[in-house]
Write an enzyme that holds these catalytic residues in place. Structure first.
Site, PDB file in Angstrom:
ATOM      1  N   LYS A  78       0.786  -1.263   0.052  1.00 27.84           N
ATOM      2  CA  LYS A  78       0.190  -0.007   0.066  1.00 27.84           C
ATOM      3  C   LYS A  78       0.928   1.192  -0.154  1.00 27.84           C
ATOM      4  O   LYS A  78       0.574   2.195  -0.975  1.00 27.84           O
ATOM      5  CB  LYS A  78      -0.824   0.005   1.186  1.00 27.84           C
ATOM      6  CG  LYS A  78      -2.147   0.923   1.031  1.00 27.84           C
ATOM      7  CD  LYS A  78      -3.101   1.041   2.561  1.00 27.84           C
ATOM      8  CE  LYS A  78      -3.675  -0.111   2.768  1.00 27.84           C
ATOM      9  NZ  LYS A  78      -4.928   0.023   1.853  1.00 27.84           N
ATOM     10  N   ARG A 148      -3.581   2.785   8.475  1.00 28.74           N
ATOM     11  CA  ARG A 148      -3.859   1.324   7.763  1.00 28.74           C
ATOM     12  C   ARG A 148      -2.555   0.491   8.001  1.00 28.74           C
ATOM     13  O   ARG A 148      -1.764   0.986   7.750  1.00 28.74           O
ATOM     14  CB  ARG A 148      -4.279   1.304   6.423  1.00 28.74           C
ATOM     15  CG  ARG A 148      -5.703   2.215   6.230  1.00 28.74           C
ATOM     16  CD  ARG A 148      -5.671   2.536   4.563  1.00 28.74           C
ATOM     17  NE  ARG A 148      -6.760   3.710   4.344  1.00 28.74           N
ATOM     18  CZ  ARG A 148      -7.996   3.202   3.805  1.00 28.74           C
ATOM     19  NH1 ARG A 148      -8.529   1.947   3.730  1.00 28.74           N
ATOM     20  NH2 ARG A 148      -8.894   4.317   3.792  1.00 28.74           N
ATOM     21  N   GLY A 157      -8.416  -8.195   4.318  1.00 30.13           N
ATOM     22  CA  GLY A 157      -9.070  -8.252   5.560  1.00 30.13           C
ATOM     23  C   GLY A 157      -8.326  -8.686   6.873  1.00 30.13           C
ATOM     24  O   GLY A 157      -8.679  -8.944   7.928  1.00 30.13           O
ATOM     25  N   MET A 159      -5.645  -7.329   8.215  1.00 32.43           N
ATOM     26  CA  MET A 159      -5.185  -6.431   9.034  1.00 32.43           C
ATOM     27  C   MET A 159      -6.022  -5.338   9.528  1.00 32.43           C
ATOM     28  O   MET A 159      -7.059  -5.279   8.737  1.00 32.43           O
ATOM     29  CB  MET A 159      -3.792  -5.864   8.530  1.00 32.43           C
ATOM     30  CG  MET A 159      -2.674  -6.867   8.071  1.00 32.43           C
ATOM     31  SD  MET A 159      -1.938  -7.753   9.420  1.00 32.43           S
ATOM     32  CE  MET A 159      -0.992  -6.302  10.011  1.00 32.43           C
ATOM     33  N   ARG A 392      -2.705  -1.547  -6.412  1.00 31.05           N
ATOM     34  CA  ARG A 392      -1.886  -2.519  -6.181  1.00 31.05           C
ATOM     35  C   ARG A 392      -2.357  -3.577  -7.330  1.00 31.05           C
ATOM     36  O   ARG A 392      -3.358  -3.348  -7.761  1.00 31.05           O
ATOM     37  CB  ARG A 392      -1.868  -3.159  -4.993  1.00 31.05           C
ATOM     38  CG  ARG A 392      -3.438  -3.662  -4.613  1.00 31.05           C
ATOM     39  CD  ARG A 392      -3.350  -4.043  -3.297  1.00 31.05           C
ATOM     40  NE  ARG A 392      -4.945  -4.581  -2.864  1.00 31.05           N
ATOM     41  CZ  ARG A 392      -5.433  -4.767  -1.774  1.00 31.05           C
ATOM     42  NH1 ARG A 392      -4.747  -4.584  -0.633  1.00 31.05           N
ATOM     43  NH2 ARG A 392      -6.639  -5.139  -1.668  1.00 31.05           N
ATOM     44  N   ARG A 631       5.769 -46.699 -10.278  1.00 27.37           N
ATOM     45  CA  ARG A 631       5.978 -47.341  -8.975  1.00 27.37           C
ATOM     46  C   ARG A 631       5.226 -49.064  -9.321  1.00 27.37           C
ATOM     47  O   ARG A 631       4.181 -48.950  -9.294  1.00 27.37           O
ATOM     48  CB  ARG A 631       5.142 -46.936  -7.869  1.00 27.37           C
ATOM     49  CG  ARG A 631       5.753 -45.544  -7.200  1.00 27.37           C
ATOM     50  CD  ARG A 631       4.987 -44.966  -6.287  1.00 27.37           C
ATOM     51  NE  ARG A 631       5.740 -43.893  -5.338  1.00 27.37           N
ATOM     52  CZ  ARG A 631       5.623 -42.809  -5.502  1.00 27.37           C
ATOM     53  NH1 ARG A 631       4.648 -42.227  -6.425  1.00 27.37           N
ATOM     54  NH2 ARG A 631       6.043 -41.757  -4.718  1.00 27.37           N
ATOM     55  N   ARG A 687      10.826 -48.315 -11.694  1.00 30.37           N
ATOM     56  CA  ARG A 687      11.337 -48.694 -10.216  1.00 30.37           C
ATOM     57  C   ARG A 687      11.133 -49.945  -9.974  1.00 30.37           C
ATOM     58  O   ARG A 687       9.902 -50.435 -10.139  1.00 30.37           O
ATOM     59  CB  ARG A 687      10.986 -47.971  -9.225  1.00 30.37           C
ATOM     60  CG  ARG A 687      11.541 -47.997  -7.911  1.00 30.37           C
ATOM     61  CD  ARG A 687      11.229 -47.042  -6.931  1.00 30.37           C
ATOM     62  NE  ARG A 687       9.823 -47.222  -6.370  1.00 30.37           N
ATOM     63  CZ  ARG A 687       9.349 -46.504  -5.532  1.00 30.37           C
ATOM     64  NH1 ARG A 687       9.728 -45.507  -5.082  1.00 30.37           N
ATOM     65  NH2 ARG A 687       7.857 -46.520  -5.153  1.00 30.37           N
ATOM     66  N   ASN A 845      10.957 -38.058  -0.821  1.00 29.27           N
ATOM     67  CA  ASN A 845      10.004 -38.303   0.507  1.00 29.27           C
ATOM     68  C   ASN A 845      10.741 -38.860   1.429  1.00 29.27           C
ATOM     69  O   ASN A 845      10.832 -38.979   2.836  1.00 29.27           O
ATOM     70  CB  ASN A 845       8.887 -39.324  -0.215  1.00 29.27           C
ATOM     71  CG  ASN A 845       8.055 -38.606  -1.571  1.00 29.27           C
ATOM     72  OD1 ASN A 845       7.997 -37.226  -1.195  1.00 29.27           O
ATOM     73  ND2 ASN A 845       7.470 -39.519  -2.189  1.00 29.27           N
ATOM     74  N   CYS A 908      12.048 -37.310  -8.106  1.00 30.20           N
ATOM     75  CA  CYS A 908      10.810 -37.948  -8.140  1.00 30.20           C
ATOM     76  C   CYS A 908       9.937 -37.933  -6.991  1.00 30.20           C
ATOM     77  O   CYS A 908       8.628 -38.422  -6.828  1.00 30.20           O
ATOM     78  CB  CYS A 908      10.782 -39.286  -8.777  1.00 30.20           C
ATOM     79  SG  CYS A 908      11.538 -40.458  -7.674  1.00 30.20           S
ATOM     80  N   TYR A 928      15.938 -32.666 -14.492  1.00 35.92           N
ATOM     81  CA  TYR A 928      14.290 -32.792 -14.612  1.00 35.92           C
ATOM     82  C   TYR A 928      13.716 -32.824 -13.255  1.00 35.92           C
ATOM     83  O   TYR A 928      14.419 -33.292 -12.246  1.00 35.92           O
ATOM     84  CB  TYR A 928      13.725 -33.611 -15.434  1.00 35.92           C
ATOM     85  CG  TYR A 928      13.979 -35.181 -15.027  1.00 35.92           C
ATOM     86  CD1 TYR A 928      12.976 -35.880 -14.079  1.00 35.92           C
ATOM     87  CD2 TYR A 928      15.212 -35.905 -15.232  1.00 35.92           C
ATOM     88  CE1 TYR A 928      13.330 -37.050 -13.597  1.00 35.92           C
ATOM     89  CE2 TYR A 928      15.435 -37.146 -14.786  1.00 35.92           C
ATOM     90  CZ  TYR A 928      14.445 -37.662 -13.891  1.00 35.92           C
ATOM     91  OH  TYR A 928      14.804 -38.841 -13.300  1.00 35.92           O
TER      92      TYR A 928
HETATM   93  C1  PEP Z   1      10.525 -41.081  -2.520  1.00 32.90           C
HETATM   94  O1  PEP Z   1      10.722 -41.748  -1.547  1.00 32.90           O
HETATM   95  O2  PEP Z   1      10.765 -39.855  -2.775  1.00 32.90           O
HETATM   96  C2  PEP Z   1       9.792 -41.792  -3.680  1.00 32.90           C
HETATM   97  C3  PEP Z   1       9.354 -40.917  -4.752  1.00 32.90           C
HETATM   98  O3  PEP Z   1       9.377 -43.126  -3.295  1.00 32.90           O
HETATM   99  P1  PEP Z   1       8.269 -43.335  -2.572  1.00 32.90           P
HETATM  100  O4  PEP Z   1       7.379 -42.529  -2.302  1.00 32.90           O
HETATM  101  O5  PEP Z   1       7.584 -44.551  -3.356  1.00 32.90           O
HETATM  102  O6  PEP Z   1       8.851 -43.960  -1.327  1.00 32.90           O
HETATM  103 MG    MG Z   2      10.989 -43.843  -1.520  1.00 38.33          MG
END
Ligand code: PEP
Ligand code: MG
Length: 954
Positions: A78, A148, A157, A159, A392, A631, A687, A845, A908, A928
């Site tokens: 602002k 303000r 909304g 603040m 804005r 998978r 995999r 993961n 992945c 990638y």
């Molecule tokens: C991971 O571990 O990031 C993965 C892609 O394998 P999964 O989720 O199947 O364990």
């Molecule tokens: Mg895994």
């Protein structure tokens, strides 16, 4: 489309060498920089505070401002907009902005500012008095200001705002004298006391409303405007007594004290619950603080030649190039956005105040050209004189974002690269959201209509409170939130609802603004709804709807209907599925143009995680050029397959196991054939089996119950014996920590015949396709590798089977064998592992799970507490932890490329579809990212953003 495909393909191949073919050393440096960058925010914040330390308050008056549009960090959105408009010569009431650095300092110093900043602020108050020709507390011409909030990122909304500050018992008389309007003066005082009392003194709103209602009742007034000066004076007296009662002190009379208290309340509101929730949802950092804008009041409520309004230079719901907004005659700013009175469409201003309307059109078009983006503006007209109070970039739906970005390029205002940056990658998913099937929708009569505030189809069970919405959504119910009007406190309910329906409010009310931003279908201002929130019912069109009943509405048309109506896929999905022609869908054409631009600039390849041929086809249609993770175990859950894998698991010798595997071979081969084919020759990473085997067997407790039942009822003895064998095996396979147990490569090592079967299925399918003249690029991936010898063991099997199949079929194909990097030891020894691996795919993961030691399945139990206590900002399973897990990724990239400069690197894990993680992966130099098919468009755009922001030195 075909042409674009060819181009992307070429780019994908080139990327195998790494982004822009940088040499390994340079890439390693990039990786190291990325890790450092992760530590940057804190340093940057400290630096920003230091830099701004010399100056904390920035004035704007008479065509000159001390700030400008580039100073959002310091002045907030602002404040920088007000400065920019002032410099551009637009009519902006004078004022000053207290910087975000002051807010941070206020917190750092224990909720107070050093005297030097208090003095700096007072110097600006004096300058403002001079510019306005008015004095704080004066009985002839009192200075009145608005206070303000304004953070770098707008938080609608979230603040609090205070208007008419400066009024006290003396100044109100001054205002009366100046305006010759006692009712107006006392109404302004009443409003100020109410806002100040609520926001600063934290007295509940209802207590003020109660007093006001009592006065209205005593005077026989139905609405506020029925009350005259006497009534307003009486209200002020009652409010004073209320404040004394509630706080034990009189209402503050000193304007400077009022200003200091209001400023501090704005700082404080940075950390109110709804602001924190908003920041959490939109990932706005907590440390940036808010600025405070203090500005000379102009009045839209002095009579019928005054008014106030808000608007957009284009339609923020659909993106259409039409002037869009609302206003109210004789009203103050908050009246429009609060949704209490339903405002009039802005085009009607042309009839009511033609001169002001013409000016407004001219100023706002100028602003749009200047900022090269849709503007969201606020204005006030005081006695036919127009004032601009804000400009804005307008919040918009994902749908509108795509339309506006492509239009602005068409209009020559933006280059395609600039246009890309106008679209939030995550917002693209709104374009893929379902809509009503037109035929089903037509069959149901319209119950009522409201304003089409945010597009999309919503169908669900009615709830009347945000709390109920959250509770029911947690039970898996689809809910729609029905409210008279929504307030910022409802945000958690809006977050989980299918859509939001309100009875009052306009297109710029809270429900509309927030609904659009969240991509939540919203219909607002459906005035025919009679809502009884106590009884949890609403009635409309002669029918009463209770909590839990179904309703449906369309946020693009505003139509509301009783009952449940089935939804169907978005137009874009329909085009991609071949059910609609691109020529019939303008939004599809724009979507594809925009993503085409993204493909030109991004250097990251985009693949998909898909296990089935149909998913792979969808992913390809979305623009994925390769599968980053197939998978294979998901294939075992199909019809008639689970029994086969169970047979394999139950086998207690290699011969029986091989026999069971032989039954699975043709099924896997068929799936791989389909996935390869759907990818048109692009690489497909398959995999080998990953989860612990017990996941394929029934649960121990369930089996015990079944056995007990069979025993009690004297059931089939053969079935009983089978169940007992199964139970025995389930007990044998029981593990204390299955995620760290017998899974991944460890299965392949103990049962090499599984790897053998899977490799055979892969190569038989690939050779078959090659025989048919199609290109295939299989990449066999071994999961959970932490030791190079694990990979070597499995690679020997894969290479042997590949050679056998090629010999048998007489077909030669190119393939790669690589591994997932998802165990910390794998990352730490990536140089050794790269001696065997031709590619790495980061399984972020598991890597997150093992680096933090947080179970990915159990983090829900404590994540909220971690976030509440600010131990963690975000869920590390959604957005990559750049500092810790990211460091392992960067290190493995560097080590992997040192051993094998041509190594192909991807990710992945779920992070592959998260825009901010994609940014990081781009910086560390991956080739990638791979994500679920529906996130592919988001990833394409996020990868383009990453490339563009790195180009400009981010
Ligand atoms: C991971 O571990 O990031 C993965 C892609 O394998 P999964 O989720 O199947 O364990
Ligand atoms: Mg895994």
């Amino acid at each position: 489309m075909a042409k674009k495909t060819a181009k992307t393909t070429k780019k994908g191949t080139k990327q195998a060498k790494g982004p822009k073919g940088k040499p390994a050393v340079k890439r390693a440096a990039t990786a190291a920089r990325a890790v450092k960058a992760a530590k940057k925010p804190v340093k940057a914040a400290v630096k920003a505070v230091k830099k701004a330390a010399a100056k904390y308050v920035y004035g704007f008056a008479d065509g000159k401002a001390e700030g400008n549009r580039t100073m959002k960090d310091v002045l907030g959105g602002k404040g920088s907009g007000l400065a920019e408009m002032t410099n551009a010569g637009l009519p902006v009431p004078p004022g000053f902005t207290i910087s975000t650095a002051a807010c941070n300092l206020w917190y750092a110093e224990g909720r107070k500012l050093p005297q030097s900043i208090e003095d700096e602020m007072m110097a600006h108050v004096r300058r403002l008095e001079k510019a306005a020709g008015a004095t704080f507390g004066s009985t002839d011409n009192p200075l009145l200001v608005s206070v303000r909030s304004g953070a770098k990122f707008s938080m609608p909304g979230m603040m609090d705002t205070i208007l008419n500050l400066g009024l006290n018992d003396a100044a109100v008389e001054g205002l009366k004298a100046r305006t010759q309007n006692g009712r107006f003066a006392y109404d302004s005082y009443r409003r100020f006391m109410q806002m100040f009392g609520n926001v600063v003194l934290e007295i509940p709103k209802e207590k003020f409303e109660h007093e006001f209602e009592a006065v209205k009742h005593a005077h026989g007034a139905k609405v506020d405007t029925d009350l005259g000066e006497d009534g307003m004076r009486e209200t002020v007296s009652r409010y004073k007594r209320l404040v004394q009662r509630e706080t034990g002190k009189p209402f503050p009379q000193d304007p400077v004290q009022q200003l200091t208290m209001a400023r501090d309340a704005v700082f404080r509101s940075w950390n109110n619950e709804r602001a924190i929730t908003y920041r959490r949802i939109y990932e706005i950092p907590d440390h940036i603080g808010t600025a405070v804008n203090v500005q000379l009041m102009v009045f839209g409520n002095t009579g019928d030649r005054s008014g106030t309004g808000v608007g957009f230079t284009r339609n923020p719901a659909t993106g259409a190039n039409e002037f869009f907004g609302e206003f109210l005659v004789n009203a103050q700013g908050e009246d429009v956005v609060a949704g209490i009175r339903t405002p009039r469409p802005i085009t009607e201003l042309a009839e009511v105040m033609p001169k002001a309307y013409k000016q407004l059109r001219e100023f706002t078009s100028r602003l749009e050209r200047h900022y090269k983006d849709i503007q969201d503006f606020e204005f006030t007209i005081e006695n036919e004189q127009l004032y601009m109070l804000q400009t804005r970039s307008g919040k918009r739906t994902g749908y509108a974002a795509v339309v506006i970005a492509t239009d602005l390029v068409q209009e020559g205002l933006l280059t395609p690269n600039e246009a890309l940056l106008l679209v939030e990658p995550a917002s693209l998913s709104q374009l893929l959201a379902p809509m009503f099937n037109p035929a089903d929708w037509k069959k149901v009569p319209v119950a009522t209509k409201g304003l089409p505030a945010s597009p999309g189809a919503a169908s669900g069970q009615v709830v009347f409170s945000a709390e109920q919405a959250v509770a029911w959504a947690a039970e898996g119910k689809k809910v729609v939130l029905v409210r008279k009007e929504t307030a910022p406190d409802d945000i958690h309910g809006m977050e989980v609802a299918q859509g939001v329906l309100t009875a009052t409010g306009g297109m710029t009310s809270h429900a509309a603004v927030v609904g659009r931003q969240m991509g939540r279908p919203s219909v607002v201002g459906a005035g025919a709804l009679r809502i009884d929130e106590q009884a949890k019912t609403f009635s409309v069109a002669g029918q009463t709807v209770k909590e839990g009943d179904y309703i449906s509405f369309d946020g693009l048309t505003g139509e509301v209907k009783f009952g449940k109506v089935a939804t169907s896929p978005s137009e874009i999905l329909q085009v991609l599925a071949g059910k609609m022609k691109p020529a019939e869908s303008p939004i599809y054409r724009r979507f594809s143009t925009l993503l085409g631009w993204a493909d030109q600039v991004r250097t990251l390849g985009i693949r998909a995680n898909a296990d089935q041929p149909d998913q792979s086809e969808l992913a390809y249609a979305f623009g994925a050029r390769g599968i980053g993770l197939c998978r294979t175990e998901h294939m075992f859950f199909g019809e008639g397959r689970i029994e086969k894998i169970q047979r394999m698991i139950l086998a207690d010798n290699e011969k029986d196991r091989r026999q069971a595997l032989a039954g699975l071979l043709p099924l896997q081969r068929g799936d791989f054939y389909g996935v390869f084919k759907a990818m048109h020759g692009e690489p497909v990473t398959i995999r080998t089996i990953d989860p612990p085997l017990h996941e394929f067997l029934p649960k121990r407790e369930e089996l015990m119950v079944e056995i007990a039942k069979l025993e009690a009822t004297g059931g089939d003895q053969k079935v009983l014996a089978e169940k007992r064998t199964l139970l025995h095996r389930v007990e044998q396979l029981h593990e204390f920590n299955p995620m760290l147990g017998h899974r991944g490569v460890r299965l392949g090592i103990t049962y090499p015949e599984i790897t053998e079967m899977q490799a055979r299925a892969i190569f038989e399918a690939a050779c078959q396709l090659a025989k048919e003249g199609l290109k295939v690029t299989p990449e066999v991936m071994i999961p959970l590798v932490g030791l190079v010898k694990e990979l070597r063991d499995q690679k020997i099997i894969v290479d042997r089977v590949a050679a056998e199949v090629m010999k048998e079929t007489g077909v030669k194909i190119q393939y790669l064998v690589g591994t997932m990097i998802e165990v910390p030891r794998g990352a730490l020894t990536a140089d050794e592992i790269a001696s065997e691996a031709q590619f790495f795919s980061f399984g972020t993961n598991d890597l997150t799970q093992m680096t933090f030691g947080f179970s990915r399945d159990d983090i829900g139990k404590f994540l909220a507490s971690y976030q509440e206590r600010k131990i963690l900002d975000r869920d590390p399973f959604q957005s990559i932890d750049t500092v810790g897990v990211g460091q392992l990724v960067a290190m493995a990239v560097e080590k992997g490329r040192k051993t094998r400069p041509t190594i192909k690197l991807g990710v992945c894990g779920e992070h592959g579809g998260d825009p901010s993680s994609i940014h990081f992966f781009h910086k560390v130099g991956l080739n990638y990212v791979s994500c679920s098919p529906y996130r592919v468009p988001v990833a394409r755009l996020a990868a383009a953003h990453a490339a563009l922001s790195v180009k400009v030195g981010d």
